[in-house]
Design a protein around this motif. Structure first.
Motif, PDB file in Angstrom:
ATOM      1  N   GLY A  76       0.938  -1.062  -0.008  1.00 44.17           N
ATOM      2  CA  GLY A  76       0.061  -0.103   0.020  1.00 44.17           C
ATOM      3  C   GLY A  76       0.854   1.215   0.212  1.00 44.17           C
ATOM      4  N   TYR A  77       0.506   2.275  -0.802  1.00 40.58           N
ATOM      5  CA  TYR A  77       1.180   3.464  -0.948  1.00 40.58           C
ATOM      6  C   TYR A  77       0.387   4.442  -1.384  1.00 40.58           C
ATOM      7  CZ  TYR A  77       5.954   5.606  -0.539  1.00 40.58           C
ATOM      8  OH  TYR A  77       7.106   6.111  -0.519  1.00 40.58           O
ATOM      9  N   THR A  78       0.539   5.842  -0.821  1.00 41.29           N
ATOM     10  CA  THR A  78      -0.512   7.046  -1.436  1.00 41.29           C
ATOM     11  C   THR A  78       0.477   8.141  -1.978  1.00 41.29           C
ATOM     12  OG1 THR A  78      -1.849   6.528   0.545  1.00 41.29           O
ATOM     13  CG2 THR A  78      -1.989   8.613  -0.427  1.00 41.29           C
ATOM     14  N   LYS A 114      -2.026   2.876   2.193  1.00 43.87           N
ATOM     15  CA  LYS A 114      -3.115   3.338   1.414  1.00 43.87           C
ATOM     16  C   LYS A 114      -3.960   3.970   2.343  1.00 43.87           C
ATOM     17  CE  LYS A 114      -6.955   1.383  -1.106  1.00 43.87           C
ATOM     18  NZ  LYS A 114      -7.732   0.023  -1.346  1.00 43.87           N
ATOM     19  N   GLU A 162      -8.576   5.410  -6.549  1.00 40.57           N
ATOM     20  CA  GLU A 162      -8.185   3.999  -5.889  1.00 40.57           C
ATOM     21  C   GLU A 162      -7.289   2.931  -6.773  1.00 40.57           C
ATOM     22  OE1 GLU A 162     -11.202   1.852  -3.996  1.00 40.57           O
ATOM     23  OE2 GLU A 162      -9.841   0.525  -2.791  1.00 40.57           O
ATOM     24  N   ASN A 165      -2.898  -0.899  -5.654  1.00 36.85           N
ATOM     25  CA  ASN A 165      -1.672  -0.927  -4.549  1.00 36.85           C
ATOM     26  C   ASN A 165      -1.653   0.499  -3.827  1.00 36.85           C
ATOM     27  OD1 ASN A 165      -0.893   0.408  -6.746  1.00 36.85           O
ATOM     28  ND2 ASN A 165       1.185  -0.437  -6.819  1.00 36.85           N
ATOM     29  N   GLY A 166      -2.863   0.931  -3.707  1.00 33.67           N
ATOM     30  CA  GLY A 166      -2.995   2.213  -3.030  1.00 33.67           C
ATOM     31  C   GLY A 166      -3.855   3.201  -3.422  1.00 33.67           C
TER      32      GLY A 166
END
Length: 308
Positions: A76-78, A114, A162, A165-166
Protein backbone atom coordinates in the motif's frame (compact mmCIF):
# COMPACT_ATOMS: atom_id res chain seq x y z
CA UNK A 1 -49.88 -40.13 -16.92
CA UNK A 2 -47.57 -41.15 -14.04
CA UNK A 3 -44.66 -40.89 -16.45
CA UNK A 4 -45.68 -37.38 -17.54
CA UNK A 5 -46.16 -36.36 -13.90
CA UNK A 6 -42.63 -37.50 -13.07
CA UNK A 7 -41.23 -35.60 -16.04
CA UNK A 8 -43.05 -32.43 -14.98
CA UNK A 9 -41.80 -32.81 -11.41
CA UNK A 10 -38.22 -33.22 -12.63
CA UNK A 11 -38.55 -30.20 -14.89
CA UNK A 12 -39.81 -28.11 -11.99
CA UNK A 13 -36.87 -29.21 -9.83
CA UNK A 14 -34.42 -28.30 -12.61
CA UNK A 15 -35.94 -24.83 -12.96
CA UNK A 16 -35.78 -24.25 -9.19
CA UNK A 17 -32.14 -25.32 -9.08
CA UNK A 18 -31.26 -22.97 -11.97
CA UNK A 19 -33.10 -20.06 -10.37
CA UNK A 20 -31.36 -20.71 -7.06
CA UNK A 21 -27.95 -20.87 -8.74
CA UNK A 22 -28.63 -17.66 -10.65
CA UNK A 23 -29.73 -15.91 -7.47
CA UNK A 24 -26.59 -16.92 -5.60
CA UNK A 25 -24.43 -15.80 -8.50
CA UNK A 26 -26.16 -12.41 -8.63
CA UNK A 27 -25.91 -11.98 -4.86
CA UNK A 28 -22.23 -12.85 -4.88
CA UNK A 29 -21.66 -10.34 -7.67
CA UNK A 30 -23.38 -7.62 -5.62
CA UNK A 31 -21.32 -8.50 -2.58
CA UNK A 32 -18.10 -8.22 -4.60
CA UNK A 33 -19.11 -4.76 -5.79
CA UNK A 34 -20.16 -3.64 -2.33
CA UNK A 35 -16.97 -4.92 -0.77
CA UNK A 36 -14.96 -1.88 -1.87
CA UNK A 37 -17.58 0.74 -2.56
CA UNK A 38 -18.30 -0.31 -6.15
CA UNK A 39 -16.03 -1.12 -9.09
CA UNK A 40 -12.86 -2.90 -8.12
CA UNK A 41 -9.56 -1.13 -8.99
CA UNK A 42 -7.83 -2.50 -12.08
CA UNK A 43 -4.65 -0.41 -12.34
CA UNK A 44 -1.63 0.03 -10.11
CA UNK A 45 -0.46 3.51 -9.18
CA UNK A 46 2.23 3.27 -11.85
CA UNK A 47 -0.22 2.11 -14.52
CA UNK A 48 -2.68 4.87 -13.68
CA UNK A 49 -0.07 7.65 -13.89
CA UNK A 50 1.59 6.17 -16.98
CA UNK A 51 -1.65 5.65 -18.89
CA UNK A 52 -2.59 9.29 -18.36
CA UNK A 53 0.57 10.40 -20.16
CA UNK A 54 0.83 13.68 -18.28
CA UNK A 55 3.11 12.67 -15.40
CA UNK A 56 6.46 11.97 -17.09
CA UNK A 57 8.45 14.38 -14.87
CA UNK A 58 6.73 13.19 -11.72
CA UNK A 59 7.33 9.52 -12.59
CA UNK A 60 10.98 10.21 -13.42
CA UNK A 61 11.45 11.85 -10.01
CA UNK A 62 9.79 8.88 -8.29
CA UNK A 63 12.23 6.59 -10.09
CA UNK A 64 15.17 8.77 -9.06
CA UNK A 65 14.00 8.48 -5.46
CA UNK A 66 13.92 4.69 -5.73
CA UNK A 67 10.14 4.53 -5.38
CA UNK A 68 9.26 2.72 -8.61
CA UNK A 69 8.90 -0.53 -6.69
CA UNK A 70 6.45 1.14 -4.32
CA UNK A 71 4.09 2.27 -7.08
CA UNK A 72 4.32 -0.96 -9.09
CA UNK A 73 4.36 -3.49 -6.24
CA UNK A 74 1.58 -4.98 -4.19
CA UNK A 75 2.12 -2.97 -1.01
CA UNK A 76 0.00 0.00 0.00
CA UNK A 77 1.18 3.51 -0.90
CA UNK A 78 -0.39 6.94 -1.33
CA UNK A 79 0.75 9.43 -3.98
CA UNK A 80 -0.10 13.14 -4.19
CA UNK A 81 0.36 13.40 -7.93
CA UNK A 82 1.31 16.59 -9.76
CA UNK A 83 1.07 16.69 -13.56
CA UNK A 84 3.78 18.04 -15.84
CA UNK A 85 1.57 21.00 -16.73
CA UNK A 86 0.94 21.77 -13.07
CA UNK A 87 4.66 21.72 -12.33
CA UNK A 88 5.12 24.32 -15.09
CA UNK A 89 2.26 26.43 -13.73
CA UNK A 90 3.80 26.26 -10.26
CA UNK A 91 7.18 27.36 -11.63
CA UNK A 92 8.87 24.13 -10.56
CA UNK A 93 11.66 22.84 -12.78
CA UNK A 94 12.77 19.48 -11.44
CA UNK A 95 15.69 19.35 -13.88
CA UNK A 96 17.20 22.44 -12.25
CA UNK A 97 17.21 20.75 -8.82
CA UNK A 98 20.01 18.62 -7.44
CA UNK A 99 19.23 14.93 -7.05
CA UNK A 100 18.86 15.42 -3.30
CA UNK A 101 16.43 18.30 -3.82
CA UNK A 102 14.36 16.26 -6.28
CA UNK A 103 14.21 13.32 -3.88
CA UNK A 104 13.14 15.57 -0.99
CA UNK A 105 10.49 17.19 -3.19
CA UNK A 106 9.02 13.99 -4.61
CA UNK A 107 9.02 12.12 -1.30
CA UNK A 108 7.04 14.99 0.21
CA UNK A 109 4.29 13.92 -2.22
CA UNK A 110 4.33 10.34 -0.92
CA UNK A 111 2.71 8.77 2.15
CA UNK A 112 3.33 5.27 3.38
CA UNK A 113 0.25 3.03 3.34
CA UNK A 114 -3.02 3.23 1.45
CA UNK A 115 -4.86 6.32 2.72
CA UNK A 116 -8.45 6.76 1.61
CA UNK A 117 -10.28 10.06 2.29
CA UNK A 118 -11.90 8.55 5.39
CA UNK A 119 -8.44 7.79 6.79
CA UNK A 120 -7.54 11.45 7.08
CA UNK A 121 -8.65 13.42 10.11
CA UNK A 122 -9.89 16.95 9.73
CA UNK A 123 -7.27 19.52 10.74
CA UNK A 124 -4.65 16.90 11.49
CA UNK A 125 -1.15 15.95 10.40
CA UNK A 126 0.35 12.99 8.60
CA UNK A 127 3.97 12.10 7.93
CA UNK A 128 5.30 12.21 4.39
CA UNK A 129 8.11 9.98 3.14
CA UNK A 130 10.48 12.95 2.88
CA UNK A 131 12.90 12.29 5.74
CA UNK A 132 14.73 15.60 5.46
CA UNK A 133 13.77 16.99 8.85
CA UNK A 134 16.17 17.25 11.80
CA UNK A 135 17.67 13.86 12.57
CA UNK A 136 16.18 12.48 9.32
CA UNK A 137 12.66 12.96 10.67
CA UNK A 138 9.81 12.68 8.18
CA UNK A 139 8.29 16.03 7.23
CA UNK A 140 4.69 16.63 8.29
CA UNK A 141 1.74 17.46 6.01
CA UNK A 142 -1.31 19.33 7.31
CA UNK A 143 -4.58 17.74 6.18
CA UNK A 144 -8.18 18.88 6.18
CA UNK A 145 -11.22 16.98 4.93
CA UNK A 146 -14.59 18.06 3.55
CA UNK A 147 -16.63 15.06 2.42
CA UNK A 148 -14.41 13.09 0.03
CA UNK A 149 -12.29 16.14 -0.78
CA UNK A 150 -8.92 16.23 0.95
CA UNK A 151 -6.64 19.24 1.24
CA UNK A 152 -2.92 18.89 1.88
CA UNK A 153 -1.21 22.00 3.26
CA UNK A 154 -4.25 23.93 2.03
CA UNK A 155 -3.98 22.57 -1.52
CA UNK A 156 -6.86 20.57 -2.93
CA UNK A 157 -6.86 17.09 -4.43
CA UNK A 158 -9.32 17.19 -7.34
CA UNK A 159 -9.42 13.44 -7.98
CA UNK A 160 -9.14 10.42 -5.69
CA UNK A 161 -8.22 7.23 -7.55
CA UNK A 162 -8.13 3.90 -5.78
CA UNK A 163 -5.40 1.78 -7.34
CA UNK A 164 -4.72 -1.91 -6.81
CA UNK A 165 -1.78 -0.99 -4.58
CA UNK A 166 -2.81 2.27 -2.96
CA UNK A 167 -4.33 5.67 -3.61
CA UNK A 168 -3.62 8.53 -6.01
CA UNK A 169 -4.70 12.09 -5.22
CA UNK A 170 -4.39 14.43 -8.18
CA UNK A 171 -3.25 17.79 -6.82
CA UNK A 172 -4.25 21.26 -7.96
CA UNK A 173 -0.85 22.56 -6.85
CA UNK A 174 2.52 21.13 -5.91
CA UNK A 175 3.61 20.85 -2.31
CA UNK A 176 6.87 22.52 -1.34
CA UNK A 177 9.32 21.13 1.18
CA UNK A 178 8.29 23.15 4.26
CA UNK A 179 10.40 25.27 6.55
CA UNK A 180 9.20 26.12 10.05
CA UNK A 181 7.67 29.31 8.65
CA UNK A 182 5.84 27.27 6.02
CA UNK A 183 4.43 24.93 8.65
CA UNK A 184 3.00 27.91 10.50
CA UNK A 185 1.39 29.14 7.28
CA UNK A 186 0.09 25.68 6.32
CA UNK A 187 -2.18 25.54 9.37
CA UNK A 188 -5.08 28.03 9.10
CA UNK A 189 -5.65 27.76 12.85
CA UNK A 190 -2.35 29.58 13.43
CA UNK A 191 -3.18 32.74 11.48
CA UNK A 192 -2.71 35.16 14.38
CA UNK A 193 0.56 33.57 15.41
CA UNK A 194 1.75 33.78 11.79
CA UNK A 195 1.03 37.51 11.71
CA UNK A 196 2.92 37.97 14.97
CA UNK A 197 5.99 36.17 13.65
CA UNK A 198 5.90 38.09 10.37
CA UNK A 199 5.73 41.42 12.21
CA UNK A 200 9.00 40.57 13.97
CA UNK A 201 11.46 40.88 11.08
CA UNK A 202 14.52 39.70 13.01
CA UNK A 203 12.63 36.68 14.37
CA UNK A 204 11.30 35.76 10.94
CA UNK A 205 14.79 35.93 9.46
CA UNK A 206 16.19 33.76 12.27
CA UNK A 207 13.55 31.11 11.64
CA UNK A 208 14.54 30.82 7.98
CA UNK A 209 17.78 29.04 8.84
CA UNK A 210 19.11 26.61 11.42
CA UNK A 211 17.27 23.93 13.36
CA UNK A 212 14.72 25.56 15.64
CA UNK A 213 11.83 24.76 17.97
CA UNK A 214 8.67 26.85 18.03
CA UNK A 215 5.54 26.77 20.18
CA UNK A 216 2.78 28.02 17.88
CA UNK A 217 -0.29 29.45 19.65
CA UNK A 218 -3.60 28.29 18.19
CA UNK A 219 -6.09 30.96 17.14
CA UNK A 220 -8.76 30.15 19.73
CA UNK A 221 -6.47 30.94 22.65
CA UNK A 222 -4.69 33.73 20.84
CA UNK A 223 -7.98 35.59 20.30
CA UNK A 224 -8.90 35.13 23.97
CA UNK A 225 -5.57 36.65 24.96
CA UNK A 226 -6.02 39.64 22.66
CA UNK A 227 -9.43 40.26 24.21
CA UNK A 228 -7.81 40.45 27.65
CA UNK A 229 -5.52 43.12 26.23
CA UNK A 230 -8.51 45.05 24.80
CA UNK A 231 -7.27 44.74 21.22
CA UNK A 232 -8.63 42.97 18.17
CA UNK A 233 -5.43 42.34 16.21
CA UNK A 234 -1.95 41.36 17.28
CA UNK A 235 -0.68 44.36 15.33
CA UNK A 236 -2.50 46.56 17.86
CA UNK A 237 -0.27 45.36 20.70
CA UNK A 238 2.70 47.49 21.59
CA UNK A 239 5.94 46.47 19.89
CA UNK A 240 7.48 45.39 23.17
CA UNK A 241 4.44 43.33 24.22
CA UNK A 242 4.24 41.61 20.85
CA UNK A 243 7.97 40.90 20.77
CA UNK A 244 7.90 39.38 24.25
CA UNK A 245 4.89 37.23 23.36
CA UNK A 246 6.56 35.82 20.21
CA UNK A 247 10.06 35.47 21.70
CA UNK A 248 8.69 33.33 24.53
CA UNK A 249 7.63 30.74 21.93
CA UNK A 250 10.93 30.36 20.10
CA UNK A 251 14.01 28.25 20.77
CA UNK A 252 16.68 28.98 18.16
CA UNK A 253 19.33 26.46 17.21
CA UNK A 254 17.85 23.55 19.15
CA UNK A 255 15.23 20.95 18.22
CA UNK A 256 13.19 19.58 21.08
CA UNK A 257 10.67 16.81 20.50
CA UNK A 258 7.80 16.33 22.94
CA UNK A 259 9.83 13.66 24.75
CA UNK A 260 12.56 16.24 25.35
CA UNK A 261 10.22 18.91 26.72
CA UNK A 262 11.02 18.71 30.38
CA UNK A 263 12.52 21.03 32.97
CA UNK A 264 13.69 24.55 32.16
CA UNK A 265 13.79 25.54 28.50
CA UNK A 266 15.57 28.70 27.38
CA UNK A 267 13.67 30.64 24.74
CA UNK A 268 14.45 33.91 22.98
CA UNK A 269 12.40 35.54 25.73
CA UNK A 270 11.79 34.26 29.25
CA UNK A 271 12.66 30.73 30.32
CA UNK A 272 9.71 28.34 30.40
CA UNK A 273 9.16 25.22 32.48
CA UNK A 274 7.97 22.00 30.88
CA UNK A 275 6.46 19.03 32.68
CA UNK A 276 5.35 15.77 31.09
CA UNK A 277 2.51 13.45 32.02
CA UNK A 278 -0.63 12.62 30.10
CA UNK A 279 0.14 15.89 28.28
CA UNK A 280 3.18 18.12 28.01
CA UNK A 281 2.42 21.26 30.01
CA UNK A 282 4.34 24.52 29.77
CA UNK A 283 4.49 26.99 32.65
CA UNK A 284 1.92 24.94 34.54
CA UNK A 285 -1.13 25.74 32.41
CA UNK A 286 -0.39 25.77 28.67
CA UNK A 287 -0.64 22.38 26.98
CA UNK A 288 0.94 21.04 23.82
CA UNK A 289 -2.11 20.01 21.80
CA UNK A 290 -0.18 18.85 18.73
CA UNK A 291 3.48 18.00 19.01
CA UNK A 292 6.29 17.07 16.66
CA UNK A 293 5.26 18.80 13.45
CA UNK A 294 8.49 18.46 11.47
CA UNK A 295 9.89 20.99 9.02
CA UNK A 296 13.10 21.01 7.01
CA UNK A 297 14.74 23.30 9.56
CA UNK A 298 13.08 22.49 12.84
CA UNK A 299 10.03 21.37 14.72
CA UNK A 300 6.70 22.97 15.69
CA UNK A 301 4.47 22.23 18.66
CA UNK A 302 0.96 23.70 18.67
CA UNK A 303 -0.05 25.02 22.09
CA UNK A 304 -3.34 26.19 23.60
CA UNK A 305 -2.26 29.33 25.39
CA UNK A 306 0.13 32.26 25.66
CA UNK A 307 3.44 31.69 27.44
CA UNK A 308 3.92 34.46 30.02
Amino acid sequence: YPKNKTMIKNARMYILVMISALGLSTLQSCKDDEGDGGTQPTQSISQYLTSDGGYTEFLAALDLAGLTGKITGSGGYTILAVSDLQLIDDGIDLSSMTNAEQVAFIKYHCIDGKKEPSDFTNTGYISSESNTGPGNAKLSIYTAVAGDAVRFNGKTATTNYEATNGMVYVMVNSLTVPSVLDQIANNPNLSNYKVGVNLEAATKTALETGDNTIFAINDTEFIKYLETQNVIRIADLSNSARRALINNTIVLGDVKTTSQLTGTISTEGEDITATSGADVTLNGTVKVIRGNVYASNGIMHVINGVLK
